[in-house]
Design a protein around this motif. Structure first.
Motif, PDB file in Angstrom:
ATOM      1  N   LEU A  23       0.827  -1.210   0.000  1.00  0.00           N
ATOM      2  CA  LEU A  23       0.000   0.000   0.000  1.00  0.00           C
ATOM      3  C   LEU A  23       0.864   1.265   0.000  1.00  0.00           C
ATOM      4  O   LEU A  23       0.457   2.300  -0.540  1.00  0.00           O
ATOM      5  N   ILE A  24       2.044   1.184   0.604  1.00  0.00           N
ATOM      6  CA  ILE A  24       2.951   2.332   0.645  1.00  0.00           C
ATOM      7  C   ILE A  24       3.552   2.605  -0.732  1.00  0.00           C
ATOM      8  O   ILE A  24       3.783   3.758  -1.099  1.00  0.00           O
ATOM      9  N   ALA A  25       3.768   1.549  -1.522  1.00  0.00           N
ATOM     10  CA  ALA A  25       4.490   1.662  -2.791  1.00  0.00           C
ATOM     11  C   ALA A  25       4.070   2.843  -3.676  1.00  0.00           C
ATOM     12  O   ALA A  25       4.928   3.597  -4.136  1.00  0.00           O
ATOM     13  N   PRO A  26       2.758   3.050  -3.932  1.00  0.00           N
ATOM     14  CA  PRO A  26       2.397   4.181  -4.802  1.00  0.00           C
ATOM     15  C   PRO A  26       2.725   5.551  -4.201  1.00  0.00           C
ATOM     16  O   PRO A  26       2.838   6.529  -4.935  1.00  0.00           O
ATOM     17  N   PHE A  27       2.902   5.604  -2.888  1.00  0.00           N
ATOM     18  CA  PHE A  27       3.203   6.862  -2.198  1.00  0.00           C
ATOM     19  C   PHE A  27       4.713   7.040  -1.967  1.00  0.00           C
ATOM     20  O   PHE A  27       5.148   8.075  -1.494  1.00  0.00           O
ATOM     21  N   ASN A  28       5.485   5.997  -2.278  1.00  0.00           N
ATOM     22  CA  ASN A  28       6.924   5.979  -1.991  1.00  0.00           C
ATOM     23  C   ASN A  28       7.684   6.564  -3.189  1.00  0.00           C
ATOM     24  O   ASN A  28       8.352   5.858  -3.935  1.00  0.00           O
ATOM     25  N   LYS A  29       7.566   7.869  -3.353  1.00  0.00           N
ATOM     26  CA  LYS A  29       8.122   8.556  -4.530  1.00  0.00           C
ATOM     27  C   LYS A  29       9.646   8.474  -4.607  1.00  0.00           C
ATOM     28  O   LYS A  29      10.221   8.510  -5.682  1.00  0.00           O
ATOM     29  N   LYS A  30      10.310   8.364  -3.472  1.00  0.00           N
ATOM     30  CA  LYS A  30      11.775   8.321  -3.458  1.00  0.00           C
ATOM     31  C   LYS A  30      12.306   6.890  -3.442  1.00  0.00           C
ATOM     32  O   LYS A  30      13.502   6.664  -3.317  1.00  0.00           O
ATOM     33  N   ASP A  31      11.403   5.909  -3.546  1.00  0.00           N
ATOM     34  CA  ASP A  31      11.765   4.497  -3.560  1.00  0.00           C
ATOM     35  C   ASP A  31      12.643   4.121  -2.364  1.00  0.00           C
ATOM     36  O   ASP A  31      13.663   3.463  -2.496  1.00  0.00           O
ATOM     37  N   VAL A  32      12.212   4.576  -1.184  1.00  0.00           N
ATOM     38  CA  VAL A  32      12.922   4.296   0.065  1.00  0.00           C
ATOM     39  C   VAL A  32      12.740   2.818   0.418  1.00  0.00           C
ATOM     40  O   VAL A  32      11.645   2.276   0.286  1.00  0.00           O
ATOM     41  N   ALA A  33      13.820   2.169   0.845  1.00  0.00           N
ATOM     42  CA  ALA A  33      13.727   0.785   1.306  1.00  0.00           C
ATOM     43  C   ALA A  33      12.913   0.768   2.599  1.00  0.00           C
ATOM     44  O   ALA A  33      13.182   1.544   3.517  1.00  0.00           O
TER      45      ALA A  33
END
Length: 81
Positions: A14-24
Protein backbone atom coordinates in the motif's frame (compact mmCIF):
# COMPACT_ATOMS: atom_id res chain seq x y z
CA UNK A 1 5.12 -14.49 13.20
CA UNK A 2 3.95 -15.21 9.67
CA UNK A 3 0.80 -13.14 10.19
CA UNK A 4 2.86 -10.07 11.04
CA UNK A 5 5.12 -10.69 8.04
CA UNK A 6 2.09 -10.95 5.76
CA UNK A 7 0.63 -7.78 7.27
CA UNK A 8 3.97 -6.00 6.78
CA UNK A 9 3.98 -7.08 3.11
CA UNK A 10 0.40 -5.88 2.61
CA UNK A 11 1.16 -2.51 4.17
CA UNK A 12 4.38 -2.03 2.21
CA UNK A 13 2.42 -2.80 -0.97
CA UNK A 14 0.00 0.00 0.00
CA UNK A 15 2.95 2.33 0.64
CA UNK A 16 4.49 1.66 -2.79
CA UNK A 17 2.40 4.18 -4.80
CA UNK A 18 3.20 6.86 -2.20
CA UNK A 19 6.92 5.98 -1.99
CA UNK A 20 8.12 8.56 -4.53
CA UNK A 21 11.77 8.32 -3.46
CA UNK A 22 11.76 4.50 -3.56
CA UNK A 23 12.92 4.30 0.07
CA UNK A 24 13.73 0.78 1.31
CA UNK A 25 10.99 -0.11 3.80
CA UNK A 26 11.69 -1.63 7.21
CA UNK A 27 9.91 -1.57 10.57
CA UNK A 28 11.99 1.50 11.45
CA UNK A 29 11.13 3.52 8.31
CA UNK A 30 9.46 6.78 9.35
CA UNK A 31 6.64 8.36 7.38
CA UNK A 32 7.64 11.99 8.01
CA UNK A 33 11.44 11.64 8.01
CA UNK A 34 12.35 8.80 5.63
CA UNK A 35 9.39 8.95 3.24
CA UNK A 36 9.00 12.75 3.59
CA UNK A 37 5.20 12.59 3.50
CA UNK A 38 3.11 15.70 3.96
CA UNK A 39 -0.23 15.67 5.80
CA UNK A 40 -2.25 15.19 2.60
CA UNK A 41 -0.23 12.12 1.62
CA UNK A 42 -0.68 10.73 5.14
CA UNK A 43 -4.46 11.21 4.92
CA UNK A 44 -4.64 9.51 1.51
CA UNK A 45 -2.52 6.62 2.77
CA UNK A 46 -4.52 6.20 5.98
CA UNK A 47 -7.72 6.05 3.89
CA UNK A 48 -6.14 3.32 1.74
CA UNK A 49 -5.14 1.31 4.83
CA UNK A 50 -8.59 1.70 6.38
CA UNK A 51 -10.25 0.52 3.16
CA UNK A 52 -7.87 -2.39 2.67
CA UNK A 53 -8.25 -3.77 6.20
CA UNK A 54 -11.77 -2.51 6.96
CA UNK A 55 -10.63 -0.70 10.12
CA UNK A 56 -10.78 2.84 11.51
CA UNK A 57 -7.57 4.58 12.57
CA UNK A 58 -8.39 7.46 14.91
CA UNK A 59 -6.64 10.82 14.73
CA UNK A 60 -5.05 10.12 18.13
CA UNK A 61 -3.71 6.82 16.85
CA UNK A 62 -2.36 8.48 13.69
CA UNK A 63 -0.47 11.00 15.82
CA UNK A 64 1.30 8.17 17.67
CA UNK A 65 2.25 6.13 14.60
CA UNK A 66 5.61 7.30 13.26
CA UNK A 67 7.11 4.16 11.69
CA UNK A 68 6.03 1.35 9.39
CA UNK A 69 6.48 -1.15 12.24
CA UNK A 70 4.20 0.85 14.53
CA UNK A 71 1.57 0.90 11.79
CA UNK A 72 1.82 -2.85 11.27
CA UNK A 73 1.35 -3.41 15.02
CA UNK A 74 -1.57 -0.95 15.17
CA UNK A 75 -3.36 -2.63 12.24
CA UNK A 76 -2.80 -6.06 13.81
CA UNK A 77 -4.28 -4.79 17.08
CA UNK A 78 -7.28 -3.21 15.32
CA UNK A 79 -7.93 -6.39 13.36
CA UNK A 80 -7.72 -8.41 16.56
CA UNK A 81 -4.84 -10.48 15.19
Amino acid sequence: MTDRAELFDSITALIAPFNKKDVALTDATTFAGDLEWDSLTVMDFVAAVEDEFDILITMNMQAEIETVGQLVDAVAKLKGA
